[in-house]
Design a protein around this motif. Structure first.
Motif, mmCIF file in Angstrom:
data_model
loop_
_atom_site.group_PDB
_atom_site.id
_atom_site.type_symbol
_atom_site.label_atom_id
_atom_site.label_comp_id
_atom_site.label_asym_id
_atom_site.label_seq_id
_atom_site.Cartn_x
_atom_site.Cartn_y
_atom_site.Cartn_z
ATOM 1 N N ALA A 284 0.843 -1.267 0.013
ATOM 2 C CA ALA A 284 -0.092 -0.098 0.076
ATOM 3 C C ALA A 284 0.665 1.119 -0.006
ATOM 4 O O ALA A 284 0.133 2.374 -0.140
ATOM 5 C CB ALA A 284 -1.095 0.044 1.167
ATOM 6 N N VAL A 285 2.051 1.129 0.069
ATOM 7 C CA VAL A 285 3.131 2.354 0.263
ATOM 8 C C VAL A 285 4.284 2.040 -0.937
ATOM 9 O O VAL A 285 5.303 1.708 -0.568
ATOM 10 C CB VAL A 285 3.766 2.377 1.413
ATOM 11 N N PRO A 286 3.675 2.201 -2.124
ATOM 12 C CA PRO A 286 4.632 2.100 -3.318
ATOM 13 C C PRO A 286 5.589 3.220 -3.500
ATOM 14 O O PRO A 286 6.792 3.021 -4.140
ATOM 15 C CB PRO A 286 3.790 2.088 -4.547
ATOM 16 N N GLY A 287 5.602 4.225 -2.819
ATOM 17 C CA GLY A 287 6.535 5.386 -3.071
ATOM 18 C C GLY A 287 6.791 5.602 -4.434
ATOM 19 O O GLY A 287 5.983 5.630 -5.163
ATOM 20 N N LEU A 288 7.945 5.878 -4.884
ATOM 21 C CA LEU A 288 8.420 6.222 -6.031
ATOM 22 C C LEU A 288 8.602 4.838 -6.955
ATOM 23 O O LEU A 288 8.678 5.055 -8.281
ATOM 24 C CB LEU A 288 9.889 7.161 -6.282
ATOM 25 N N GLY A 289 8.401 3.978 -6.362
ATOM 26 C CA GLY A 289 8.328 2.604 -7.125
ATOM 27 C C GLY A 289 9.862 2.042 -7.487
ATOM 28 O O GLY A 289 9.725 1.474 -8.513
ATOM 29 N N PHE A 290 10.873 2.571 -6.829
ATOM 30 C CA PHE A 290 12.070 1.918 -7.248
ATOM 31 C C PHE A 290 12.300 0.500 -6.767
ATOM 32 O O PHE A 290 11.621 0.154 -5.923
ATOM 33 C CB PHE A 290 13.242 2.810 -6.361
#
Length: 430
Positions: A284-290
């Motif tokens: 639920a917390v993908p952030g920038l997706g690195f």
């Protein structure tokens, strides 16, 4: 950019004194639409959230990371004079300095409309400087607009709660109406460039953690004193410090722009870096997706890159460290690079100046690759003791709620630019 469409505040910002920006700099966190629910400063804004306009957003991002023309490079090093020092990774400079011109960072930002990356790290300058050394801000803004790439719709998905935000930032950071600027550094590339720098200055790595020299380094004794060493931990911590300075001065440049424009905001590090980059482990917390990887040898996840956007100069984005070294050399000496004679520059004979730098030959590249591959093989990642991708700090920009400051602060809590911002930038009276 059509002058008649520009708000009066734009002209005021251009005329704002640097000294006033320096002396007037303060973290001003309370924005329109914000609320502090309890405590001595409990207050709920009576205003709706107000996102930055496109022009306001462009100016803040330009201040943080705009391309400001060809940089002057480092001229001379005693050990290999008269050849030109060839440390730099980029031919152009930005609004902030970078150690030896490495420039390994990229700038991301987010607002209510989306998540973006600024792809100008290696781009040519928007225009030549005038005889007075000045650049046309319109040209800089237009170039920056063309380098913005939208990665996704909507604000960066980052819960406004602990542990993703520090407890003191949950009420203020990355809320609706705010602009969050996120400089991200490629520390793997920065360390590689420092290993190149070391070799040019007569130094090689030694493994101070395992108490041994780099196996095979002796075969390069004809080009470098292999007994003249710097420890891996020192080099990697030094590189981290240099990169942190790069990211921080980017945010600080933006912070000065906020004073000139009359925007609120602050620079801070109170966002969990793993949540920001996408390595929190929570779907639920993908952030920038690195991308990130785990290993029993590491105390925390190692983030390495976002495919097609920003990939660290190390595996898994390169098959091995030799390939990463070749990529560094291509950035330095290939088309558009700082040491390619076809790259324009600020000198009267730029081709002659740029071609005065020695190109890293096969022996040099092999020596750098041997050291870098040893680190990767020994620690399972590159660099071995610090992150491959690094983020800290951030800059937030927003519209101040002056009523909060008028209620709790003595006069002087904000500048005249803040007092006049809504009238000068948005035509709001009263």
């Amino acid at each position: 950019m059509a002058t008649k469409t520009l708000p009066p505040g734009f002209t005021k910002a251009l005329e704002f004194p640097l000294v006033a920006a320096l002396l007037g700099r303060r973290s001003r966190r309370f924005f329109r639409g914000a609320e502090i629910p309890d405590g001595v400063l409990a207050y709920k804004s009576q205003h709706e959230h107000l996102p930055l306009s496109e022009l306001e957003k462009l100016l803040v991002v330009t201040a943080c990371a705009g391309n400001t023309g060809w940089h002057n490079m480092i001229y001379r090093a005693e050990l290999y004079a008269p050849q030109l020092s060839n440390y730099a990774g980029a031919a152009a400079g930005r609004t902030f300095p970078s150690a030896a011109g490495f420039h390994t960072s990229r700038t991301f930002f987010t607002d209510d409309d989306g998540v973006y990356v600024l792809e100008n790290r290696d781009s040519a300058p928007p225009a030549e400087r005038g005889e007075d050394g000045a650049l046309d801000l319109d040209d800089v803004l237009d170039e920056l607009r063309g380098c913005i790439r939208k990665l996704r719709d909507g604000r960066l998905p980052l819960p406004t709660e602990v542990p993703h935000l520090e407890a003191h930032n949950t009420w203020a950071a990355n809320h609706s109406g705010t602009l969050l600027v996120i400089p991200v550094g490629d520390l793997a590339q920065h360390v590689l460039l420092n290993i190149c720098y070391m070799l040019q200055n007569g130094l090689v790595l030694t493994d101070d953690i395992n108490g041994r020299s780099i196996p095979g380094i002796e075969r390069f004794s004809s080009m470098v004193d292999v007994e003249n060493t710097w420890p891996i931990t020192f080099v990697e911590q030094w590189s981290l410090s240099e990169l942190t300075a790069e990211l921080s001065t980017s945010c600080y440049a933006g912070m000065l722009m906020l004073q000139a424009m009359g925007l609120g905001g602050w620079m801070f590090n109170g966002i969990d870096p793993f949540s920001m980059l996408g390595a929190s482990g929570e779907d639920a917390v993908p952030g920038l997706g690195f991308r990130y990887d785990m290993d029993d040898r590491w105390p925390y996840p190692n983030v390495t890159g976002l495919e097609g956007v920003m990939e660290a100069f190390c595996p898994p984005h390169y098959p091995d460290m030799r390939a990463a070294v070749e990529a560094v050399c291509e950035r330095k000496f290939g088309p558009g690079g700082p040491f390619n004679p076809k790259t324009p520059g600020p000198w009267k004979d730029s081709a002659r100046v740029r071609s005065a730098a020695q190109v890293h030959d096969e022996e040099f590249r092999s020596c750098v690759a041997l050291q870098a591959q040893y680190v990767f093989d020994t620690f399972g990642r590159f660099p071995g003791t610090v992150p491959s991708i690094f983020v800290m700090p951030y800059l937030q920009a927003h519209h101040l709620d002056l009523e909060f400051y008028d209620r709790f602060y003595k006069p002087g809590a904000y500048l005249e630019t803040h007092a006049q911002h809504m009238a000068q930038w948005h035509g709001e009276n009263g």
